[in-house]
Design an enzyme around this catalytic site. Structure first.
Site, PDB file in Angstrom:
ATOM      1  N   ASP A  72      39.802  31.771   4.193  1.00 23.38           N
ATOM      2  CA  ASP A  72      40.021  31.465   2.777  1.00 23.38           C
ATOM      3  C   ASP A  72      39.101  30.381   2.231  1.00 23.38           C
ATOM      4  O   ASP A  72      39.074  30.153   1.026  1.00 23.38           O
ATOM      5  CB  ASP A  72      41.482  31.011   2.569  1.00 23.38           C
ATOM      6  CG  ASP A  72      42.444  32.142   2.830  1.00 23.38           C
ATOM      7  OD1 ASP A  72      42.140  33.259   2.407  1.00 23.38           O
ATOM      8  OD2 ASP A  72      43.489  31.907   3.461  1.00 23.38           O
ATOM      9  N   HIS A 106      44.234  27.010  11.510  1.00 27.71           N
ATOM     10  CA  HIS A 106      44.758  28.359  11.721  1.00 27.71           C
ATOM     11  C   HIS A 106      45.679  28.321  12.933  1.00 27.71           C
ATOM     12  O   HIS A 106      45.393  27.605  13.895  1.00 27.71           O
ATOM     13  CB  HIS A 106      43.601  29.346  11.963  1.00 27.71           C
ATOM     14  CG  HIS A 106      44.006  30.759  11.772  1.00 27.71           C
ATOM     15  ND1 HIS A 106      44.619  31.489  12.755  1.00 27.71           N
ATOM     16  CD2 HIS A 106      43.906  31.559  10.687  1.00 27.71           C
ATOM     17  CE1 HIS A 106      44.866  32.696  12.280  1.00 27.71           C
ATOM     18  NE2 HIS A 106      44.459  32.758  11.027  1.00 27.71           N
TER      19      HIS A 106
END
Ligand code: ACO
Length: 429
Positions: A363, A306
């Site tokens: 996700d 991320h």
């Protein structure tokens, strides 16, 4: 006294104001640097650039903290609902009973699409990706509400925002039904937001879908956990488009397009495709991890890493726990969940991932929940878009209400050819 920083370029010194956020984050205000010095700052991918001041969401990526309007995501996930959280994100405070009822009633009132919009669905091929349909239909919706074309108006904002939150769900379900050759199911006013979405997706004209509380609860949580995430790619896109004073629906449609990419919201689809591929190849995950570490393979461990979190994404922790609970409640045994857990364990003890601080993101496990619910893979990013709508709307509102917001217009460092004459076609090699 206001803090400042000094910057020395060649033999000149410039004073830059220091801006401090409410959580102690510090920034250098470089807005007059070019005017003073002729220099701009260069930050490819905006990894170190604050594009705005915002009161909506706080993230501390190093500590793995996420808060909407100051409230920790863990508390909201445990105690709130998607709709209450949407209100919080858009209006800044948790609603009281009356405000929540009014908001909920408005969403119900707005849930039906204009009847003529049904014909637009006919124009898409059944193989069309639902994200393409979603962005087109959100943009098309503005044609049916001329008020939204006039731009931001506090008098009509509540209605426009409610239409968008409510109808994105109706559009998504209609797109799914059309793509699968199924008759459209209209919303039921007696159902709450998430139950109504499941009804529009899975009921049949002759039989209502049986709503299971664990399923409604899990999907509502997915919406809530996706509701905002400060200046991510799609939200920044919404703000970008809104900064030109484009209308709310146009700005949100642009957000859907940005979200679609596999490095952003499209990763939830990519994760399941990756897990399926690992499963089908008989790999226990080890081969794939090696490929993900080798840049020449073109593979990445999807659902990992991320830009902001250099720690476990707090949303991934919550989703992982809910994923286990849901599968247990539904008595499902998904081999992809076992592969995902093995991959996570292997990656978290591998120096490549440790050194780069790559952890599971939101996700990584959300797709397993959606599979268990029966949502087809091509709808996963659409689910993300439904969830993210309150965040996009709140950011749109914030930019419109900030008196000093300017059109977003970054600069660049040109590295192309220097001036050269036009060469006539006959002289070109
Ligand atoms: N698998 C393998 N290596 C990775 C991964 C990954 N998932 N993510 C990053 N890396 C490596 C990069 O190759 C790079 O290595 P290097 O330093 O040797 O060159 C390093 O880690 C830093 O990666 P960047 O791409 O520079 O990080 P950036 O902040 O630009 O990208 C992103 C973040 C796009 C999320 C990236 O981690 C990624 O592609 N992850 C997989 C896709 C994904 O899950 N996206 C969803 C993000 S969450 C969301 O949008 C809701």
């Amino acid at each position: 006294m206001n803090k400042t920083a000094t910057l020395t370029i060649e033999d000149k010194t410039y004073t830059l104001p220091v801006v401090e956020g409410s959580e102690g984050e510090k920034a250098l205000d470089i807005s007059t640097l070019r005017q003073q010095s002729g220099y701009i700052t260069l930050d490819d991918g905006y990894g170190n650039t604050g594009s705005c001041k915002s009161k909506i969401t706080f993230i501390d990526g190093e500590k793995g903290i996420l808060r909407y309007r100051g409230i920790p995501i863990e508390e909201l996930a445990e105690k709130s609902s998607f709709i209450e959280t949407a209100y919080l994100i858009i209006y800044g405070e948790l609603p009281n009973r009356k405000q929540l009822q009014r908001f909920s009633d408005l969403l119900t009132k707005c849930e039906n699409l204009h009847e003529d919009m049904k014909y637009h669905f006919e124009g898409f091929p059944s193989t069309g990706h639902p994200m393409a349909i979603l962005s087109s239909m959100i943009n098309a919706t503005s044609c049916f509400y001329p008020e939204v074309m006039k731009g931001y108006d506090p008098a009509t904002f509540d209605l426009m925002a409610a239409r968008l939150i409510s109808q994105v769900r109706t559009i998504a379900a209609f797109a799914y039904r059309k793509a699968h050759g199924l008759p459209i199911i209209y919303p039921k006013p007696s159902y709450k937001y998430t139950a109504n979405f499941l009804h529009m997706m899975f009921s049949e004209p002759y039989q209502d879908y049986e709503l299971q509380p664990e399923v409604v609860w899990a999907l509502d949580l997915i919406f809530l956990l996706h509701a905002d995430h400060e200046q991510n790619c799609s939200t920044a896109t919404v703000r970008f488009v809104a900064s030109s004073r484009a209308n709310l629906f146009a700005s949100a449609a642009a957000g859907v397009c940005a979200l679609w990419g596999p490095l952003h919201g499209g990763a939830n689809q990519a994760v399941i495709e990756m897990l399926q591929q690992i499963h089908d190849s008989g790999d226990d995950g080890r081969k794939f991890i090696e490929m993900a570490k080798d840049k020449s393979s073109g593979k990445r461990l999807m659902g990992f890493g991320h830009r902001v979190y250099k720690n476990y994404d707090p949303r991934a922790k919550i989703i992982k726990a809910r994923c286990d609970q849901l599968l247990k409640a539904l008595k499902l045994n998904d081999p992809l969940l076992d592969i995902a857990k093995r991959l996570e364990e292997a990656a978290l003890s591998d120096p490549y991932f440790i050194e780069r601080k790559l952890y599971p993101n939101v996700d990584f496990y959300s797709g397993i929940i959606m599979r268990a619910i029966g949502i087809p893979i091509e709808m996963f990013t659409v689910i993300f878009a439904i969830g993210r709508m309150p965040g996009w709307i709140a950011n749109y509102k914030e930019i419109m209400e900030s008196g000093d917001s300017r059109i977003y217009r970054p600069r660049q460092i040109y590295v192309g050819p220097t001036v050269r004459p036009y060469m006539p076609l006959k002289n070109r090699p």
